[in-house]
Design a protein around this motif. Structure first.
Motif, PDB file in Angstrom:
ATOM      1  N   PRO A 112       0.799  -1.233   0.000  1.00 18.79           N
ATOM      2  CA  PRO A 112       0.000   0.000   0.000  1.00 18.79           C
ATOM      3  C   PRO A 112       0.833   1.286   0.000  1.00 18.79           C
ATOM      4  N   ARG A 113       2.147   1.208   0.310  1.00 19.65           N
ATOM      5  CA  ARG A 113       2.980   2.414   0.369  1.00 19.65           C
ATOM      6  C   ARG A 113       3.915   2.540  -0.838  1.00 19.65           C
ATOM      7  N   LEU A 114       3.711   1.728  -1.838  1.00 17.47           N
ATOM      8  CA  LEU A 114       4.632   1.672  -2.968  1.00 17.47           C
ATOM      9  C   LEU A 114       4.631   2.974  -3.760  1.00 17.47           C
ATOM     10  N   LYS A 115       5.841   3.507  -3.972  1.00 17.56           N
ATOM     11  CA  LYS A 115       6.020   4.734  -4.759  1.00 17.56           C
ATOM     12  C   LYS A 115       6.737   4.458  -6.090  1.00 17.56           C
ATOM     13  N   TRP A 116       7.584   3.445  -6.105  1.00 22.57           N
ATOM     14  CA  TRP A 116       8.407   3.143  -7.306  1.00 22.57           C
ATOM     15  C   TRP A 116       8.320   1.646  -7.564  1.00 22.57           C
ATOM     16  N   LEU A 117       7.860   1.294  -8.745  1.00 20.01           N
ATOM     17  CA  LEU A 117       7.835  -0.107  -9.164  1.00 20.01           C
ATOM     18  C   LEU A 117       8.600  -0.243 -10.477  1.00 20.01           C
ATOM     19  N   GLU A 118       9.679  -0.994 -10.428  1.00 18.85           N
ATOM     20  CA  GLU A 118      10.473  -1.276 -11.625  1.00 18.85           C
ATOM     21  C   GLU A 118      10.462  -2.781 -11.831  1.00 18.85           C
ATOM     22  N   TRP A 119       9.694  -3.238 -12.815  1.00 16.94           N
ATOM     23  CA  TRP A 119       9.504  -4.675 -13.044  1.00 16.94           C
ATOM     24  C   TRP A 119       9.927  -4.974 -14.482  1.00 16.94           C
ATOM     25  N   LEU A 139      -1.650   0.556  -6.271  1.00 20.91           N
ATOM     26  CA  LEU A 139      -0.910   1.497  -7.117  1.00 20.91           C
ATOM     27  C   LEU A 139      -1.327   2.941  -6.893  1.00 20.91           C
ATOM     28  N   SER A 140      -2.103   3.185  -5.879  1.00 21.65           N
ATOM     29  CA  SER A 140      -2.685   4.517  -5.706  1.00 21.65           C
ATOM     30  C   SER A 140      -1.642   5.591  -5.424  1.00 21.65           C
ATOM     31  N   ASP A 141      -0.531   5.220  -4.771  1.00 17.94           N
ATOM     32  CA  ASP A 141       0.514   6.198  -4.467  1.00 17.94           C
ATOM     33  C   ASP A 141       1.729   6.066  -5.380  1.00 17.94           C
ATOM     34  N   LEU A 142       1.621   5.228  -6.401  1.00 20.56           N
ATOM     35  CA  LEU A 142       2.753   4.995  -7.295  1.00 20.56           C
ATOM     36  C   LEU A 142       3.071   6.247  -8.107  1.00 20.56           C
ATOM     37  N   VAL A 143       4.360   6.648  -8.130  1.00 17.36           N
ATOM     38  CA  VAL A 143       4.755   7.808  -8.930  1.00 17.36           C
ATOM     39  C   VAL A 143       5.713   7.421 -10.056  1.00 17.36           C
ATOM     40  N   VAL A 144       6.408   6.277  -9.936  1.00 17.63           N
ATOM     41  CA  VAL A 144       7.324   5.811 -10.978  1.00 17.63           C
ATOM     42  C   VAL A 144       6.983   4.369 -11.326  1.00 17.63           C
ATOM     43  N   LEU A 145       6.711   4.129 -12.606  1.00 17.12           N
ATOM     44  CA  LEU A 145       6.444   2.768 -13.084  1.00 17.12           C
ATOM     45  C   LEU A 145       7.351   2.483 -14.271  1.00 17.12           C
ATOM     46  N   ASP A 146       8.201   1.474 -14.123  1.00 16.26           N
ATOM     47  CA  ASP A 146       9.144   1.090 -15.173  1.00 16.26           C
ATOM     48  C   ASP A 146       8.900  -0.368 -15.534  1.00 16.26           C
ATOM     49  N   VAL A 174       5.980   9.225 -13.687  1.00 18.29           N
ATOM     50  CA  VAL A 174       6.993   8.729 -14.619  1.00 18.29           C
ATOM     51  C   VAL A 174       6.558   7.361 -15.129  1.00 18.29           C
ATOM     52  N   LEU A 175       6.489   7.208 -16.451  1.00 15.86           N
ATOM     53  CA  LEU A 175       6.129   5.934 -17.069  1.00 15.86           C
ATOM     54  C   LEU A 175       7.213   5.557 -18.075  1.00 15.86           C
ATOM     55  N   ILE A 176       7.865   4.427 -17.833  1.00 12.81           N
ATOM     56  CA  ILE A 176       8.963   3.964 -18.689  1.00 12.81           C
ATOM     57  C   ILE A 176       8.581   2.606 -19.271  1.00 12.81           C
ATOM     58  N   LEU A 177       8.477   2.552 -20.594  1.00 10.89           N
ATOM     59  CA  LEU A 177       8.108   1.315 -21.294  1.00 10.89           C
ATOM     60  C   LEU A 177       9.137   1.014 -22.385  1.00 10.89           C
ATOM     61  N   LYS A 178      10.393   1.156 -22.081  1.00 15.64           N
ATOM     62  CA  LYS A 178      11.452   0.904 -23.056  1.00 15.64           C
ATOM     63  C   LYS A 178      11.475  -0.558 -23.476  1.00 15.64           C
ATOM     64  N   ASP A 179      11.742  -0.782 -24.760  1.00 13.55           N
ATOM     65  CA  ASP A 179      11.954  -2.135 -25.295  1.00 13.55           C
ATOM     66  C   ASP A 179      10.764  -3.060 -25.065  1.00 13.55           C
ATOM     67  N   CYS A 180       9.565  -2.498 -25.042  1.00 13.15           N
ATOM     68  CA  CYS A 180       8.360  -3.334 -24.957  1.00 13.15           C
ATOM     69  C   CYS A 180       7.939  -3.678 -26.392  1.00 13.15           C
ATOM     70  N   TYR A 181       8.460  -4.777 -26.883  1.00 15.99           N
ATOM     71  CA  TYR A 181       8.356  -5.085 -28.306  1.00 15.99           C
ATOM     72  C   TYR A 181       6.930  -5.416 -28.750  1.00 15.99           C
ATOM     73  N   PHE A 182       6.064  -5.802 -27.814  1.00 16.70           N
ATOM     74  CA  PHE A 182       4.701  -6.184 -28.193  1.00 16.70           C
ATOM     75  C   PHE A 182       3.703  -5.064 -27.923  1.00 16.70           C
ATOM     76  N   LEU A 183       4.197  -3.868 -27.618  1.00 11.32           N
ATOM     77  CA  LEU A 183       3.320  -2.725 -27.383  1.00 11.32           C
ATOM     78  C   LEU A 183       3.029  -2.070 -28.729  1.00 11.32           C
ATOM     79  N   ALA A 184       1.859  -2.360 -29.284  1.00 11.25           N
ATOM     80  CA  ALA A 184       1.503  -1.854 -30.615  1.00 11.25           C
ATOM     81  C   ALA A 184       0.656  -0.598 -30.534  1.00 11.25           C
ATOM     82  N   ALA A 185      -0.205  -0.514 -29.517  1.00 15.86           N
ATOM     83  CA  ALA A 185      -1.079   0.652 -29.370  1.00 15.86           C
ATOM     84  C   ALA A 185      -0.475   1.624 -28.360  1.00 15.86           C
TER      85      ALA A 185
END
Length: 977
Positions: free
Chosen positions: A608-615, A629-636, A660-671
């Motif tokens: 519930p306190r997550l601010k940064w998720l890099e997966w 994800l309500s307090d999330l500010v960085v998602l990678d 911050v939204l980072i979706l680098k090298d997401c090869y199946f992201l078409a839309a």
């Protein structure tokens, strides 16, 4: 080198990979091994040169010849020793061919054979090639060997028969030349010290003291008043540098004082200062009285004051040492681990009434002392570990690895080296292992920990985050998390940077010395050595496993679980014990959970306190729905392999505070993910999303968007029409896309500072480019642009213009001279053959790079650009005539390799450092000594034997005084020396 059959002699130092040697010796063992080669090798190593001989550095079981050739590619200088029987060895011939093929610096020795015999393959060389042909070596290989010998034999080298005193004289000459080539003597100011010469020169420049050839110019009259702050990491040598400078210049002053400020009472400091200058002890009654006494007593004296380890501006205030109170020519050197100490001093000066008064002008400058380079670190380590003894070859690789592991920190190198004096190789290996894992020198650790303890509590948390997780991370991202955690990063990040514990690199990343990193990790580990779940941060896989297996709630706030291969975990087992996580980095982890449950609105969401998720390498984005994800500010989610993104909308609805939204090298992201992104999003990175067709029109709703990165989204052909209306947008990266045009209506892109459009092959620039009034960086490398629009001159804030490898670009508009703030212009590998005369107006230009262009003559428009520090004309094969740099007072680097420049005109009034003059290739060494005598220097001039340089002229008052002349016929005639 003659490999022979002596495989049993191969040492096994146990060092994986390729060692970087400084010198590679190639020879025919039967001819020269026992006497000359061994003596040469020992002389090189005794001189601190890391030389390769025989099979040192090759492990048993390795394929020898391939490893030898690999070593040649990683060696700076190759010395083939040609003897009568050299060509009989196929190994030796292969080595020489490899040296030529990979363009190594080759310095040949002709031992008992002349260069003409080697070049023409006569006598024994002819017989050897006949033998090779008879034994089945193909003619193409033999021709390649012969060609290599011809090339090498034409290079300037040494012939033993020309040395009157034989081998010893030859070896002395070789060692001297190699040391010069490797710049081994550049920084050795005193024989007891290593790596200080360059820093001493820089300090002299900042102190405005004339310093030539390692000596202070005598009887010079110092004018003005100067304050210089030396800052840098603990143990980097700041105090040592100040001591050296003081010892060299103290005679120029009426009085001198060196004060150690750390841990001292202020009254005691005043007393010592008065005693040093007045020669008798005076104890002030109070700080105010002491300051008044100092001002009145020494107001007319030229003084030099060194303050060591100053941490607080109050220490300076209490001493009363304002430069305005001392006589003309006074100097103050402050030593600090902060970078902003003198900023307070500057503010104080600005409020005073004596800033500028003719010769009493007060200047305040900073000098950051950086780590030693690898060569000097190696020299210092050998000095401490060997104490004059020769370095045994089985220790070579270890010595290099240990000195490298210390990362240029002199105090650490000294501590490690001194502890290994006289010790066995096993202890050296242990030291290397320890150095790679944790702080080795207790005093280093003590100093670093003192700096850490001085930080405020939230600053400590930021420091530990960087040490454990965020080193080399883009420093624009973590502040979002720290801001959300209320750590006040705007205040505390500068505080940490000023302690020198953490640095900011040129490419905008956090960096710290490994020993500082180990200190941070060690602090966290000591929070609870036996129970990892009670620590604040976890990164070790074993500790993470132990924490997950506990039945108790963990106190862990930040966790990095990056695995080398896929690991599968039950979501309860992975998440249930970490309700306090604010930072989570996972890679190659599969979290198994109930997707149906995750999709529903559940109250028992994890973290519930997550601010940064890099997966990274996330295989199924649905797993994110199990998290709060309500307090999330960085998602990678870089390199996400999820093939379906149908739950993306629901994820974004939960992450309503995402910045911050980072979706680098997401090869199946078409839309495009933009349509569902929260309106508060500030940074969006879609780099290398190859199947992405467009950004999406809905980007216009992202009113807070600061940075958009769609680099190498090759299917993207256009930008949304209203993207220019995003008032907050400062960074736009479209490199490698298929975008052909950018529409820039008046009033759009109002805050855009960075536009990077490199490798956009079909991009054309509109005349409306001039509307980008805030643009400071424009990158157009590797585009097909033929010309720039005249409106380019309207970019009033532009500092960097990069057009590298624009191979169709043939001219610049005259309006280029209107870029008053331009500092860097890179036209390398274009077909530009001249630059407009309007460049004379670029008074802030620091770097002009035109390597490989068609320029025909040295551009007169730049001859008086006083800010210009670097010029690169290397590879400009049409460039000929004279090169006049007399008006370029700030020039430090001049690259003229592979040009036809025939005359270089300099002035002896320019503050050059001769040790930075580089004449590569076959330039006679005699020219160097002559130039050094005339103080030509800080300019780094590079030429090679193809440069038809005939004159280096000193343009003095009457321009008739010739400093030196290098004849193209290699006569080595020196005039005026």
């Amino acid at each position: 080198m003659d490999i022979g059959n002596n495989h049993s002699s191969l040492p096994s130092p146990g060092r994986p990979g390729v060692c970087r040697y400084e010198v590679f010796l190639s020879f025919r063992g039967g001819d020269v091994r026992r006497s000359f080669i061994q003596f040469l090798y020992e002389s090189l190593t005794a001189s601190g040169i890391y030389a390769f001989i025989d099979h040192d550095g090759i492990e048993i079981g390795e394929e020898i010849m391939s490893k030898i050739l690999q070593l040649i590619r990683h060696t700076e200088i190759c010395i083939p020793v040609f003897s009568k029987d050299f060509a009989s060895s196929k190994s030796c011939l292969k080595e020489v061919a490899e040296m030529v093929a990979c363009d190594r610096k080759i310095m040949p020795i002709f031992y008992d054979v002349s260069p003409s015999v080697v070049r023409k393959q006569e006598e024994s060389y002819q017989k050897s090639f006949c033998t090779h042909a008879a034994l089945g070596v193909v003619s193409a290989t033999i021709d390649n060997w012969k060609k290599a010998l011809q090339i090498v034999s034409k290079k300037l080298g040494w012939e033993l028969q020309k040395f009157n005193y034989g081998e010893q004289e030859l070896i002395k000459e070789v060692v001297s030349a190699v040391r010069w080539q490797l710049k081994k003597d550049d920084l050795d100011v005193q024989k007891d010290l290593v790596g200080m010469g360059h820093h001493v020169q820089e300090m002299m420049n900042k102190l405005d003291v004339r310093y030539e050839n390692g000596k202070v110019v005598e009887r010079q009259m110092l004018t003005g008043k100067r304050v210089v702050e030396i800052w840098g990491l603990p143990g980097i040598g700041k105090s040592t540098l100040a001591i050296i400078v003081r010892s060299k210049i103290h005679h120029l002053f009426d009085e001198c004082s060196f004060l150690e400020a750390k841990g001292r009472a202020l009254l005691s400091l005043q007393e010592d200062l008065i005693c040093d200058i007045q020669r008798n002890r005076h104890t002030p009654i109070s700080l105010a009285r002491g300051a008044e006494f100092i001002r009145n007593k020494f107001k007319d004296q030229r003084v030099l004051i060194v303050l060591d380890d100053v941490s607080d501006f109050k220490q300076i205030l209490s001493l009363g040492i304002y430069l305005s109170e001392f006589g003309p020519g006074s100097r103050i050197i402050m030593i600090s681990m902060r970078s902003n100490l003198v900023d307070d001093y500057i503010m104080k000066l600005e409020t005073s009434q004596s800033i500028v008064d003719g010769h009493d002008e007060i200047l305040v400058k900073k000098y950051e002392l950086e780590q030693m380079n690898d060569n000097h670190a190696f020299q210092l380590f050998c000095k401490c570990a060997l104490r004059g003894r020769p370095l045994q070859k089985e220790f070579y690789s270890l010595a290099w690895d240990i000195s490298s592991a210390a990362e240029g920190l002199p105090l650490l190198i000294d501590a490690v080296g001194s502890s290994l004096f006289g010790k066995s190789i096993d202890l050296w290996e242990d030291a290397l292992n320890i150095l790679g894992e944790k702080p080795f020198a207790k005093n280093i650790k003590k100093i670093l920990k003192t700096r850490y303890k001085a930080l405020e509590e939230d600053a400590k948390k930021i420091f530990l985050d960087i040490a454990c997780f965020l080193m080399k991370e883009d420093k624009t991202i973590p502040p979002y998390m720290w801001e959300a955690c209320k750590y006040n990063p705007r205040t505390h990040i500068p505080q940490i940077l000023n302690t020198s514990l953490v640095k900011s690199t040129e490419n905008n990343k956090f960096w710290m010395h490994n020993q500082v990193k180990f200190l941070g990790m060690n602090i966290v580990e000591k929070e609870n050595p036996r129970k990892p779940y009670k620590r604040t941060r976890l990164w070790n896989q074993e500790d993470i496993e132990r924490a997950m297996n506990e039945d108790k709630v963990a106190t862990v706030e930040a966790l990095s679980a990056t695995f080398d291969s896929l690991n599968s975990f039950d979501e309860l087992r992975f998440f249930r014990n970490f309700p306090n996580l604010r930072y989570l980095r996972i890679s190659h982890a599969i979290i198994d959970g109930n997707e149906q449950l995750a999709e529903n609105s559940r109250e028992d969401l994890f973290l519930p306190r997550l601010k940064w998720l890099e997966w990274r390498w996330c295989q199924n984005i649905s797993s994110l729905l199990a998290l709060d994800l309500s307090d999330l500010v960085v998602l990678d989610l870089s390199r996400c392999t999820s093939t379906t993104w149908k739950r993306w909308k629901k994820i974004m609805e939960k992450a309503k505070n995402l910045k911050v939204l980072i979706l680098k090298d997401c090869y199946f992201l078409a839309a495009s993910p933009v349509s569902h992104a929260p309106a508060n999003l500030e940074r969006l990175n879609l780099e290398h999303c190859f199947t992405l067709a467009g950004v999406g029109r809905s980007i216009s709703k992202l009113r807070n968007l600061v940075s958009l990165n769609i680099k190498f989204c090759s299917f993207v052909q256009e930008l949304p029409e209203d993207i220019g209306s995003l008032e907050a947008l400062k960074e736009l990266y479209i490199d490698g896309t298929s975008i052909k045009a950018i529409d820039i209506p008046d009033g759009s892109y109002g805050k855009l500072k960075i536009l990077s459009a490199c490798n956009c092959k079909f991009l054309s620039l509109p005349n409306s480019i001039g509307n980008l009034k805030s643009l400071s960086y424009l990158g157009l490398d590797e585009t097909e642009l033929r010309e720039l629009p005249c409106s380019i001159g309207l970019l009033e804030s532009l500092q960097t213009l990069s057009l590298r490898n624009c191979r169709s670009l043939w001219k610049l508009p005259d309006s280029i001279g209107d870029l008053k703030k331009l500092q860097v212009m890179d036209l390398s590998s274009t077909i530009v053959d001249e630059i407009p005369s309007s460049v004379k107006d670029l008074q802030n230009l620091k770097e002009l790079k035109m390597a490989g262009t068609h320029i025909r003559e040295f551009p007169g428009g730049i001859k008086n650009l006083e800010s210009l520090e670097e010029i690169d004309f290397s590879g400009c094969r049409n460039l000929r005539g004279e090169c006049n740099i007399t008006g370029l007072s700030s020039l430090r680097v001049l690259l003229l390799e592979y040009t036809d420049i025939s005359r270089l005109i300099v002035t002896d009034r320019q503050s050059y450092n001769p040790q930075n003059l580089k004449l590569d290739g076959d330039v006679p060494i005699s020219i160097i000594g002559t130039i050094q005598g005339y103080g030509i220097g800080s300019t780094d001039v590079r030429l090679d034997h193809r440069s038809r340089l005939t004159d280096i002229i000193s343009a003095c008052d009457d321009e008739s005084e010739t400093v030196a002349m290098w004849r193209s016929d290699r006569s080595k005639e020196v005039i005026g020396g």
